[in-house]
Design an enzyme around this catalytic site. Structure first.
Site, PDB file in Angstrom:
ATOM      1  N   GLU A  69      46.920  26.227  34.421  1.00 10.91           N
ATOM      2  CA  GLU A  69      45.895  25.266  33.980  1.00 10.91           C
ATOM      3  C   GLU A  69      45.308  25.676  32.624  1.00 10.91           C
ATOM      4  O   GLU A  69      44.964  24.826  31.811  1.00 10.91           O
ATOM      5  CB  GLU A  69      44.802  25.155  35.047  1.00 10.91           C
ATOM      6  CG  GLU A  69      45.342  24.489  36.317  1.00 10.91           C
ATOM      7  CD  GLU A  69      44.322  24.444  37.436  1.00 10.91           C
ATOM      8  OE1 GLU A  69      43.973  25.526  37.950  1.00 10.91           O
ATOM      9  OE2 GLU A  69      43.863  23.343  37.767  1.00 10.91           O
ATOM     10  N   GLU A  90      48.759  26.779  44.346  1.00  7.96           N
ATOM     11  CA  GLU A  90      47.523  26.674  45.135  1.00  7.96           C
ATOM     12  C   GLU A  90      47.755  26.096  46.526  1.00  7.96           C
ATOM     13  O   GLU A  90      47.118  26.504  47.495  1.00  7.96           O
ATOM     14  CB  GLU A  90      46.486  25.799  44.404  1.00  7.96           C
ATOM     15  CG  GLU A  90      45.793  26.476  43.250  1.00  7.96           C
ATOM     16  CD  GLU A  90      46.533  26.324  41.927  1.00  7.96           C
ATOM     17  OE1 GLU A  90      47.750  26.044  41.950  1.00  7.96           O
ATOM     18  OE2 GLU A  90      45.893  26.499  40.882  1.00  7.96           O
TER      19      GLU A  90
HETATM   20  C1  3H9 Z   1      43.831  29.171  41.630  1.00 10.42           C
HETATM   21  O1  3H9 Z   1      44.296  29.494  40.594  1.00 10.42           O
HETATM   22  C2  3H9 Z   1      42.761  28.125  41.774  1.00 10.42           C
HETATM   23  C3  3H9 Z   1      42.571  27.301  40.517  1.00 10.42           C
HETATM   24  O2  3H9 Z   1      43.476  26.242  40.502  1.00 10.42           O
HETATM   25  C4  3H9 Z   1      41.185  26.657  40.505  1.00 10.42           C
HETATM   26  C5  3H9 Z   1      40.033  27.510  40.136  1.00 10.42           C
HETATM   27  C6  3H9 Z   1      38.782  26.744  39.948  1.00 10.42           C
HETATM   28  N1  3H9 Z   1      43.858  36.945  42.748  1.00 10.42           N
HETATM   29  O3  3H9 Z   1      51.900  39.755  45.043  1.00 10.42           O
HETATM   30  P1  3H9 Z   1      51.826  41.147  44.524  1.00 10.42           P
HETATM   31  C7  3H9 Z   1      46.891  40.936  43.982  1.00 10.42           C
HETATM   32  S1  3H9 Z   1      44.289  29.899  43.086  1.00 10.42           S
HETATM   33  C8  3H9 Z   1      43.533  38.168  43.201  1.00 10.42           C
HETATM   34  O4  3H9 Z   1      52.118  42.247  45.448  1.00 10.42           O
HETATM   35  P2  3H9 Z   1      54.109  40.679  42.828  1.00 10.42           P
HETATM   36  C9  3H9 Z   1      47.613  41.134  45.306  1.00 10.42           C
HETATM   37  O5  3H9 Z   1      46.753  40.947  46.405  1.00 10.42           O
HETATM   38  C10 3H9 Z   1      45.435  31.158  42.602  1.00 10.42           C
HETATM   39  N2  3H9 Z   1      44.439  39.123  43.509  1.00 10.42           N
HETATM   40  O6  3H9 Z   1      52.697  41.315  43.183  1.00 10.42           O
HETATM   41  C11 3H9 Z   1      48.100  42.562  45.182  1.00 10.42           C
HETATM   42  O7  3H9 Z   1      46.994  43.406  45.458  1.00 10.42           O
HETATM   43  P3  3H9 Z   1      47.205  44.834  46.160  1.00 10.42           P
HETATM   44  C12 3H9 Z   1      46.772  30.596  42.313  1.00 10.42           C
HETATM   45  C13 3H9 Z   1      45.721  38.817  43.341  1.00 10.42           C
HETATM   46  O8  3H9 Z   1      54.481  41.284  41.555  1.00 10.42           O
HETATM   47  C14 3H9 Z   1      48.430  42.701  43.697  1.00 10.42           C
HETATM   48  O9  3H9 Z   1      47.664  41.648  43.046  1.00 10.42           O
HETATM   49  N3  3H9 Z   1      47.677  31.708  42.065  1.00 10.42           N
HETATM   50  C15 3H9 Z   1      46.142  37.561  42.878  1.00 10.42           C
HETATM   51  O10 3H9 Z   1      55.018  40.772  44.010  1.00 10.42           O
HETATM   52  C16 3H9 Z   1      49.892  42.529  43.369  1.00 10.42           C
HETATM   53  O11 3H9 Z   1      50.360  41.309  43.920  1.00 10.42           O
HETATM   54  C17 3H9 Z   1      48.449  32.228  43.039  1.00 10.42           C
HETATM   55  O12 3H9 Z   1      48.439  31.758  44.158  1.00 10.42           O
HETATM   56  C18 3H9 Z   1      45.147  36.595  42.563  1.00 10.42           C
HETATM   57  N4  3H9 Z   1      45.455  35.382  42.070  1.00 10.42           N
HETATM   58  O13 3H9 Z   1      53.827  39.118  42.619  1.00 10.42           O
HETATM   59  C19 3H9 Z   1      49.332  33.360  42.632  1.00 10.42           C
HETATM   60  N5  3H9 Z   1      47.503  37.532  42.830  1.00 10.42           N
HETATM   61  O14 3H9 Z   1      48.101  45.597  45.255  1.00 10.42           O
HETATM   62  C20 3H9 Z   1      49.240  34.437  43.658  1.00 10.42           C
HETATM   63  C21 3H9 Z   1      47.913  38.736  43.239  1.00 10.42           C
HETATM   64  O15 3H9 Z   1      45.833  45.358  46.301  1.00 10.42           O
HETATM   65  N6  3H9 Z   1      50.003  35.615  43.291  1.00 10.42           N
HETATM   66  N7  3H9 Z   1      46.847  39.533  43.555  1.00 10.42           N
HETATM   67  O16 3H9 Z   1      47.859  44.524  47.496  1.00 10.42           O
HETATM   68  C22 3H9 Z   1      51.339  35.694  43.415  1.00 10.42           C
HETATM   69  O17 3H9 Z   1      52.030  34.757  43.757  1.00 10.42           O
HETATM   70  C23 3H9 Z   1      51.961  37.040  43.131  1.00 10.42           C
HETATM   71  O18 3H9 Z   1      50.938  38.005  43.228  1.00 10.42           O
HETATM   72  C24 3H9 Z   1      52.652  37.190  41.752  1.00 10.42           C
HETATM   73  C25 3H9 Z   1      53.050  38.676  41.548  1.00 10.42           C
HETATM   74  C26 3H9 Z   1      53.898  36.296  41.715  1.00 10.42           C
HETATM   75  C27 3H9 Z   1      51.720  36.791  40.632  1.00 10.42           C
END
Ligand code: 3H9
Length: 633
Positions: A95, A115
């Site tokens: 976004e 999301e």
């Molecule tokens: C959003 O954006 C809402 C908006 O539209 C509106 C707002 C108003 N936040 O997955 P990993 C942590 S909703 C906080 O193992 P990878 C995760 O818990 C969001 N923490 O790494 C982990 O912590 P720990 C939309 C986060 O390399 C560490 O980072 N976005 C977030 O296998 C490593 O993560 C998503 O849904 C976060 N957003 O994969 C994306 N993301 O080490 C969600 C990760 O303590 N994320 N952490 O266990 C992913 O899909 C994967 O993390 C990503 C990396 C592909 C980025």
């Protein structure tokens, strides 16, 4: 704390760099810095992109500026703003790029709005800008499925303007920025919506089955649909309302819980950073049956050579045949190239006469795929109990994501770490379980199956009980599951010894789907219909056991089949057979298809309320776990 946002200048181009490990989540410090540097760049005559909003902030009080405001400010900039994208631009991250006027990405970048997988929708203008920057069809698909697109596809659909070279993003982006200066700002909100409401409908219809039970996909689609009929600012208001509804709802809470639970499950309590996993360069699998074949496929697909040991040539041929057939089916669907099939098959060596001891060098991990056997006893039968553990795959083993890694009493920490690491490598979600009958998953299944049988005796039908479970969101109910797994499993195979309904079904050849009849009758397409023969068997056994038949409510079915599972979960925790409640949820989501929007049995138990569960259990005479009782008090 160091500032995650810093700015540099390259001549007349300001470069704003965000570095907020591990995934560049758009937390408060990032938003504040981004806003600050944008303003500074405007006032001045000069690892991965964001992985989305910081999900951990959703349950905390909001910190200004909020993301939509930051993005609006970027979009309103009087100087062109260019997003330079590498890694993953996800959710709020994408976004932000949509608020920018132009986008350039390296070929390996992935762009998406996941999301929906958290039970949400892009709440910072994504549902309104995507249909303008890309198209209504692309927006509907990306928002409702949450699947990201690679940069090349993003270029095709207009989501990015240009691809940078893989190793020179900054240089290419600055050059691109200079080209854009002449074009001036291009606010996404001013672009025409590309497509119509029909494009939204088409995506909804194509995915109807997948979306069943979930609130978020429909809300995502409604927002994209709103973009086709409302002016931008009205569309944004609609998006905000829908976003808040989802955010306050239980489904998103459940899905966010599972996002973190899955990552937490990989962590092993009590093992320090000093413990290192053992290298695994090859795997031996004993037995070339359905399970052995499926298990082998996981390793082959990850590029790890496998030796299958099978004493019988025909069984070996059958097993390797199944592996090839599965791979070829994947290739036929276009998800694998024919040469990849051969590559994976080439890694498979047949060793009919190999002996276990020959295969196992000192230090090799001896893993059992047992569902019920005592891993400690297995360990005791070897000279190296420290190397023994359970790796319990779920059928079909090449498809189901769950792996229960069973930690024996003497399992060495580095052996356990190795099993957890290899699980990740082969794409499984692994959960550590202690040694007990059925480990976590099957142990919780048992009270459910026992009660389901009792309910039949008391007047419920298999179809009624199964429907309560499928309405709840499970892929199948207890009796559909029995019919799939085989009613004859665990049967003593003596047709003259009929001690209960199950024996009678088995003796009558009603073994489930494989014989065309079980608790249900099946047609040639394996569609079930209730069976009159089974109903008369049920009636007979009901009479024999002296159960008085009465109408059974759906509520009672929930209380007697799902509440005991929650109870068993508490017992498992009390006995230390699972590390944490969220691990139990992960087991049920990935091993048994518990609906993710209900967050797993333990999360659901909390939503339902400990008091209600305890009173439901006590009403039906169950022994309630101490810790559950304490929670209800
Ligand atoms: C959003 O954006 C809402 C908006 O539209 C509106 C707002 C108003 N936040 O997955 P990993 C942590 S909703 C906080 O193992 P990878 C995760 O818990 C969001 N923490 O790494 C982990 O912590 P720990 C939309 C986060 O390399 C560490 O980072 N976005 C977030 O296998 C490593 O993560 C998503 O849904 C976060 N957003 O994969 C994306 N993301 O080490 C969600 C990760 O303590 N994320 N952490 O266990 C992913 O899909 C994967 O993390 C990503 C990396 C592909 C980025």
């Amino acid at each position: 704390m160091t500032d995650p946002i810093r700015a540099e200048r390259d001549g007349d181009v300001a470069i704003i760099i965000s570095d907020n490990p591990p995934v560049n989540a758009l937390g408060a410090a990032v938003r504040i810095g981004l806003d600050r540097e944008l303003k500074a760049a405007l006032a001045d005559d000069g690892r991965t992109f964001f992985a989305g909003a910081d999900i951990t902030e959703f349950t905390k009080p909001p910190v200004m500026p909020q993301l939509p405001e930051v993005i609006d400010n970027i979009e309103a900039s009087t100087k062109p703003v260019i997003a330079a994208i590498h890694g993953t631009a996800l959710g709020g991250g994408l976004e932000v790029t949509l608020g920018c006027h132009y986008r350039i990405a390296v070929p390996s970048a992935k762009l998406g709005v996941p999301e929906v997988k958290l039970g949400l929708l892009p709440g910072a203008g994504g549902t309104q800008r995507l249909p303008r920057v890309a198209s209504v069809a692309a927006a509907a698909e990306m928002c409702s499925t949450g699947n990201p697109v690679p940069a090349k596809k993003a270029l095709e659909i207009g989501l990015v303007d240009k691809l940078a070279s893989e190793d020179n993003l900054a240089g290419d982006a600055v050059a691109f920025a200079r080209d854009c200066i002449a074009k001036g700002p291009r606010p996404s909100r001013d672009l025409p919506v590309r497509g119509s409401a029909d494009d939204v409908k088409a995506i909804a219809e194509a995915n109807a089955r997948k979306f069943k039970g979930f609130d978020a996909p429909a809300a995502n689609l409604a927002c994209v649909d709103a973009a086709t009929r409302l002016p931008f600012d009205e569309g944004i208001k609609f998006e905000r309302t829908e976003f808040m509804k989802l955010m306050m709802g239980s489904q998103s809470a459940a899905q966010r819980h599972i996002f973190f639970a899955e990552r937490q499950a990989a962590k092993i309590d009590g093992i320090g950073d000093d413990v290192k996993p053992r290298p695994v360069n090859r795997v031996g699998v004993i037995g070339a049956g359905t399970m052995g074949g499926g298990i082998s496929m996981n390793f082959l697909s990850a590029g790890i050579p496998v030796t299958i040991v099978e004493m019988q040539q025909d069984a070996l041929d059958r097993g390797t045949g199944v592996v090839r057939k599965n791979y070829e089916a994947t290739a036929a669907k276009g998800r694998m190239k024919p040469e990849q099939v051969e590559q994976a098959m080439g890694l498979l060596k047949k060793d009919i006469f190999g002996k276990l001891d020959k295969i196992c060098k000192p230090g090799a991990i001896l893993a059992s795929n047992t569902s019920y056997l005592d891993v400690d006893e297995i360990a005791a039968s070897t000279s190296r109990p420290q190397d023994v553990l359970g790796m319990h795959f779920f059928s079909p083993a090449n498809v189901m994501k769950l792996l229960e890694v069973v930690r024996g009493e003497k399992t060495a920490p580095d052996a356990l770490l190795t099993a957890m690491g290899i699980a990740k490598k082969i794409g499984k979600v692994a959960v550590v379980a202690g040694v007990c009958h059925g480990f976590i998953g099957n142990r919780m299944l048992m009270p459910r199956q026992v009660e389901a049988m009792k309910l039949l005796m008391e007047g419920a039908t298999p179809a009624q009980i199964d429907k309560v479970h499928t309405d709840f969101g499970m892929p199948m109910g207890p009796f559909q599951m029995s019919d799939l797994a085989g009613v004859d499993i665990g049967w003593h195979r003596d047709p003259n010894r009929i001690e209960n309904l199950r024996d009678e079904l088995a003796a009558a050849g009603r073994w489930g789907q494989k014989t065309g009849k079980g608790f249900y009758d099946y047609d040639e397409k394996r569609r079930p219909t209730p069976s009159a023969e089974v109903q008369s068997m049920i009636d007979k056994w009901s009479e024999k056991t002296g159960a008085s038949k009465r109408p059974i409510t759906d509520e009672e079915i929930i209380e007697r089949t799902l509440y005991p599972m929650v109870n068993e979960g508490y017992l498992i925790l009390e006995e230390g057979k699972a590390q944490r409640a969220s691990d139990i949820d992960v087991v049920w989501i990935y091993g048994y298809g518990w609906p993710v929007y209900r967050g797993g049995p333990m999360f659901w138990g909390d939503l339902e309320g400990a008091k209600k569960i305890v009173s439901g259990l006590e009403k039906h005479g169950f022994n309630v776990a101490k810790s559950l009782k304490a929670k209800a008090a």
